[in-house]
Enzyme design. Structure first.
Site, PDB file in Angstrom:
ATOM      1  N   VAL A  63      27.275  47.928  -6.592  1.00  0.00           N
ATOM      2  CA  VAL A  63      26.642  46.902  -7.215  1.00  0.00           C
ATOM      3  C   VAL A  63      25.078  47.415  -7.058  1.00  0.00           C
ATOM      4  O   VAL A  63      24.854  46.954  -7.872  1.00  0.00           O
ATOM      5  CB  VAL A  63      26.909  46.104  -6.959  1.00  0.00           C
ATOM      6  N   ASN A  89      29.638  38.646  -5.571  1.00  0.00           N
ATOM      7  CA  ASN A  89      29.446  38.101  -3.681  1.00  0.00           C
ATOM      8  C   ASN A  89      29.675  39.552  -2.693  1.00  0.00           C
ATOM      9  O   ASN A  89      29.662  38.904  -1.580  1.00  0.00           O
ATOM     10  CB  ASN A  89      31.981  38.270  -3.219  1.00  0.00           C
ATOM     11  N   SER A 141      24.136  31.285  -0.040  1.00  0.00           N
ATOM     12  CA  SER A 141      23.799  31.035   1.161  1.00  0.00           C
ATOM     13  C   SER A 141      22.968  29.259   1.621  1.00  0.00           C
ATOM     14  O   SER A 141      21.672  29.822   0.760  1.00  0.00           O
ATOM     15  CB  SER A 141      23.491  32.236   2.083  1.00  0.00           C
ATOM     16  N   TYR A 154      17.335  38.369   4.164  1.00  0.00           N
ATOM     17  CA  TYR A 154      18.557  37.418   3.401  1.00  0.00           C
ATOM     18  C   TYR A 154      18.555  36.312   2.515  1.00  0.00           C
ATOM     19  O   TYR A 154      18.414  35.608   1.811  1.00  0.00           O
ATOM     20  CB  TYR A 154      19.584  37.218   4.536  1.00  0.00           C
ATOM     21  N   ALA A 155      16.989  35.280   3.858  1.00  0.00           N
ATOM     22  CA  ALA A 155      17.131  34.130   2.672  1.00  0.00           C
ATOM     23  C   ALA A 155      16.508  33.903   1.652  1.00  0.00           C
ATOM     24  O   ALA A 155      16.928  33.592   0.781  1.00  0.00           O
ATOM     25  CB  ALA A 155      15.815  33.108   3.559  1.00  0.00           C
ATOM     26  N   ALA A 156      15.177  34.856   1.328  1.00  0.00           N
ATOM     27  CA  ALA A 156      14.240  35.586   0.252  1.00  0.00           C
ATOM     28  C   ALA A 156      15.813  35.614  -0.411  1.00  0.00           C
ATOM     29  O   ALA A 156      15.639  36.263  -2.194  1.00  0.00           O
ATOM     30  CB  ALA A 156      13.255  36.651   0.487  1.00  0.00           C
ATOM     31  N   SER A 157      16.635  36.373  -0.248  1.00  0.00           N
ATOM     32  CA  SER A 157      17.846  37.131  -1.722  1.00  0.00           C
ATOM     33  C   SER A 157      18.300  35.838  -1.443  1.00  0.00           C
ATOM     34  O   SER A 157      18.855  36.134  -3.192  1.00  0.00           O
ATOM     35  CB  SER A 157      18.261  38.323  -0.558  1.00  0.00           C
ATOM     36  N   LYS A 158      19.066  35.068  -0.278  1.00  0.00           N
ATOM     37  CA  LYS A 158      20.001  34.387  -1.500  1.00  0.00           C
ATOM     38  C   LYS A 158      18.829  33.248  -1.939  1.00  0.00           C
ATOM     39  O   LYS A 158      20.062  32.360  -3.098  1.00  0.00           O
ATOM     40  CB  LYS A 158      20.305  32.853  -0.522  1.00  0.00           C
TER      41      LYS A 158
HETATM   42  P1  NAP Z   1      31.432  41.213   4.372  1.00  0.00           P
HETATM   43  O1  NAP Z   1      33.398  40.994   5.183  1.00  0.00           O
HETATM   44  O2  NAP Z   1      30.472  42.126   4.849  1.00  0.00           O
HETATM   45  O3  NAP Z   1      31.900  41.159   3.223  1.00  0.00           O
HETATM   46  C1  NAP Z   1      31.603  41.853   2.366  1.00  0.00           C
HETATM   47  C2  NAP Z   1      32.014  43.213   1.672  1.00  0.00           C
HETATM   48  O4  NAP Z   1      31.301  43.727   0.529  1.00  0.00           O
HETATM   49  C3  NAP Z   1      32.459  44.256   2.151  1.00  0.00           C
HETATM   50  O5  NAP Z   1      33.895  44.760   1.875  1.00  0.00           O
HETATM   51  C4  NAP Z   1      31.436  45.321   2.512  1.00  0.00           C
HETATM   52  O6  NAP Z   1      31.589  46.536   2.327  1.00  0.00           O
HETATM   53  C5  NAP Z   1      30.928  44.729   0.837  1.00  0.00           C
HETATM   54  N1  NAP Z   1      29.986  45.758  -0.008  1.00  0.00           N
HETATM   55  C6  NAP Z   1      28.347  45.669   0.799  1.00  0.00           C
HETATM   56  N2  NAP Z   1      27.820  46.385   0.182  1.00  0.00           N
HETATM   57  C7  NAP Z   1      28.245  46.443  -1.096  1.00  0.00           C
HETATM   58  C8  NAP Z   1      27.594  47.494  -2.538  1.00  0.00           C
HETATM   59  N3  NAP Z   1      26.374  48.204  -2.631  1.00  0.00           N
HETATM   60  N4  NAP Z   1      28.346  46.706  -3.233  1.00  0.00           N
HETATM   61  C9  NAP Z   1      29.664  46.461  -3.748  1.00  0.00           C
HETATM   62  N5  NAP Z   1      30.075  45.469  -2.069  1.00  0.00           N
HETATM   63  C10 NAP Z   1      29.649  46.310  -1.542  1.00  0.00           C
HETATM   64  O7  NAP Z   1      31.195  39.975   4.257  1.00  0.00           O
HETATM   65  P2  NAP Z   1      31.344  38.303   3.893  1.00  0.00           P
HETATM   66  O8  NAP Z   1      30.944  37.285   5.292  1.00  0.00           O
HETATM   67  O9  NAP Z   1      32.909  38.000   3.070  1.00  0.00           O
HETATM   68  O10 NAP Z   1      30.616  37.488   3.244  1.00  0.00           O
HETATM   69  C11 NAP Z   1      30.949  38.159   1.367  1.00  0.00           C
HETATM   70  C12 NAP Z   1      29.594  37.253   0.622  1.00  0.00           C
HETATM   71  O11 NAP Z   1      29.505  35.581   1.399  1.00  0.00           O
HETATM   72  C13 NAP Z   1      28.249  38.043   1.036  1.00  0.00           C
HETATM   73  O12 NAP Z   1      27.600  37.659  -0.069  1.00  0.00           O
HETATM   74  C14 NAP Z   1      27.756  37.092   1.935  1.00  0.00           C
HETATM   75  O13 NAP Z   1      25.802  36.939   1.806  1.00  0.00           O
HETATM   76  C15 NAP Z   1      27.980  35.315   1.766  1.00  0.00           C
HETATM   77  N6  NAP Z   1      27.992  34.264   2.570  1.00  0.00           N
HETATM   78  C16 NAP Z   1      28.853  34.558   3.921  1.00  0.00           C
HETATM   79  C17 NAP Z   1      28.937  33.683   5.042  1.00  0.00           C
HETATM   80  C18 NAP Z   1      29.642  34.087   6.165  1.00  0.00           C
HETATM   81  O14 NAP Z   1      28.922  32.906   6.792  1.00  0.00           O
HETATM   82  N7  NAP Z   1      30.172  34.661   6.339  1.00  0.00           N
HETATM   83  C19 NAP Z   1      27.731  32.694   5.053  1.00  0.00           C
HETATM   84  C20 NAP Z   1      26.937  32.611   3.242  1.00  0.00           C
HETATM   85  C21 NAP Z   1      27.190  33.575   2.651  1.00  0.00           C
HETATM   86  P3  NAP Z   1      30.869  47.186   3.635  1.00  0.00           P
HETATM   87  O15 NAP Z   1      31.844  46.433   4.456  1.00  0.00           O
HETATM   88  O16 NAP Z   1      31.283  48.716   3.492  1.00  0.00           O
HETATM   89  O17 NAP Z   1      29.490  46.867   3.916  1.00  0.00           O
END
Ligand code: NAP
Length: 246
Positions: A63, A89, A141, A154-158
């Protein structure tokens, strides 16, 4: 089947929260394209969607790359015919205290989380404008609302995603397109599996509901925001955190 005949694009949809959102939308009838950088996981997740009787495409898209994003959206149109829903996402963490954070750590997190959201939203919005209808939901987030030590990048991005969501919501509101964000707290995925036990316990103590959330809690919020029930809601940040940020 609230989403019959609709097409959704879910970034980072190969696993975790993105995969759960894709499955939830598919169960409501949506055909789904997944953008991710993990080919085997991507194909596995697409197969799960097809097993629900939906059309599904797993497309390798980083992305952060505008050409890959534009080509990916063109493939979605070619294979699935339209784009009704975009779920931004894909996201990563690369934690470190500010004074030790190097430029690469900052750039990687801002590029994937914020630039990726911009590139995918711009590409999808072009099609949604033609259709005069669309639903954009970006996963922010609570860290973008309340901060967290060790996560300045991360905070700045979100927080950036939240400002971006409101600006885009104002630009597109008159064209039948809503743009909202979800701010999850701590959700049980591989991202939070990496937390040391002590940090996890401290977190549990701070969450009024006493437990981490599950990906399905975020998926239900996403379904609501893309459904007709939310047709008059735009520019909103829906917090899904067991009460942590209040
Ligand atoms: P995750 O399990 O790490 O899944 C994220 C997916 O995005 C992975 O398959 C990852 O691939 C893929 N990705 C990474 N870089 C990418 C890129 N450049 N282009 C396309 N895909 C890419 O994360 P998650 O916990 O499900 O989180 C999903 C979202 O929710 C994120 O935006 C995260 O910041 C947000 N969030 C999560 C939490 C939490 O507690 N889990 C809390 C608040 C917000 P790789 O495996 O190669 O990295």
């Amino acid at each position: 089947m609230q989403l019959a005949n609709q097409v959704a694009v879910v970034t980072g949809g190969a696993r975790g929260i993105g995969r759960e959102i894709a499955l939830r939308l598919a169960r409501e009838g949506a055909d789904v394209a997944l953008f991710d950088v993990q080919p085997p996981l991507l194909e596995q997740a697409a197969a799960e969607l097809r097993a629900l009787g939906r059309r599904a495409e797993g497309i390798v898209v980083d992305v952060t790359d505008g050409t890959q994003v534009d080509d990916g959206m063109a493939k979605v149109l070619d294979k699935l015919g339209r784009i009704d829903i975009l779920i931004n996402n894909a996201g990563v963490t690369k934690d470190g205290l500010l004074i030790r954070m190097d430029d690469a750590q900052w750039d990687r997190v801002l590029n994937i989380n914020l630039r990726g959201t911009f590139l995918c939203t711009r590409a999808a919005a072009r099609q949604m404008l033609k259709q005069r209808r669309g639903r954009i939901v970006s996963i922010a987030s609570i860290v973008g609302l309340i901060g967290n030590p060790g996560q300045a990048n991360y905070a700045a991005s979100k927080a950036g995603i939240i400002g971006f969501t409101k600006a885009v919501a104002k630009e597109l509101a008159g064209r039948g397109i809503t743009c909202n964000a979800i701010a999850p707290g701590f959700i049980q995925t591989e991202m939070t599996d990496a937390l040391p036990e002590q940090a996890r316990q401290r977190l549990m103590d701070a969450i009024p509901m006493g437990a981490l959330g599950e990906p399905k809690d975020v998926a239900e919020a996403a379904l609501f925001l893309v459904s007709d029930a939310a047709r008059y809601i735009t520019g909103h940040v829906l917090v899904v955190d067991g009460g942590l940020a209040m």
